[in-house]
Design a protein around this motif. Structure first.
Motif, PDB file in Angstrom:
ATOM      1  N   ARG A  58       0.827  -1.203   0.000  1.00 13.54           N
ATOM      2  CA  ARG A  58       0.000   0.000   0.000  1.00 13.54           C
ATOM      3  C   ARG A  58       0.863   1.254   0.000  1.00 13.54           C
ATOM      4  N   SER A  59       1.910   1.234   0.795  1.00 14.81           N
ATOM      5  CA  SER A  59       2.825   2.372   0.881  1.00 14.81           C
ATOM      6  C   SER A  59       3.526   2.605  -0.459  1.00 14.81           C
ATOM      7  N   GLU A  62       0.994   4.115  -2.892  1.00 14.47           N
ATOM      8  CA  GLU A  62       0.764   5.536  -2.639  1.00 14.47           C
ATOM      9  C   GLU A  62       1.935   6.378  -3.141  1.00 14.47           C
ATOM     10  N   THR A  65       1.872   6.452  -6.943  1.00 10.29           N
ATOM     11  CA  THR A  65       0.785   7.315  -7.409  1.00 10.29           C
ATOM     12  C   THR A  65       1.165   8.782  -7.289  1.00 10.29           C
ATOM     13  N   LYS A  66       1.779   9.170  -6.171  1.00  5.94           N
ATOM     14  CA  LYS A  66       2.220  10.558  -5.979  1.00  5.94           C
ATOM     15  C   LYS A  66       3.263  10.947  -7.019  1.00  5.94           C
TER      16      LYS A  66
END
Length: 74
Positions: A58-59, A62, A65-66
């Motif tokens: 998940r990290s 994220e 995605t950023k």
């Protein structure tokens, strides 16, 4: 102290089960409890590892995605 041990020995000698059979039964129960505890520990560790990997994934998602959002702005 000796009277206590003598009393225990007297009580054990009156059991209808032989001492070696009793020892095997107690050992079997102990081994079964140990095996169940080991299995529960294994399952818990497996679940915790899956949760850790999911959090890590998940990290990374994220973070990726950023970074992709920043690249589209540039």
């Amino acid at each position: 102290m000796n009277s206590i041990l003598d009393n225990i020995h007297l009580q054990l000698s009156q059991l209808p089960i032989d001492i070696p059979v009793l020892a095997v039964m107690i050992s079997s129960v102990t081994m079964t409890i140990f095996a169940i505890t080991l299995w529960i520990t294994w399952e818990t560790t497996k679940e915790n590892t899956k949760a850790t990997y999911a959090q890590l994934l998940r990290s990374f998602h994220e973070d990726l995605t950023k970074r992709l959002e920043k690249n589209t702005v540039l």
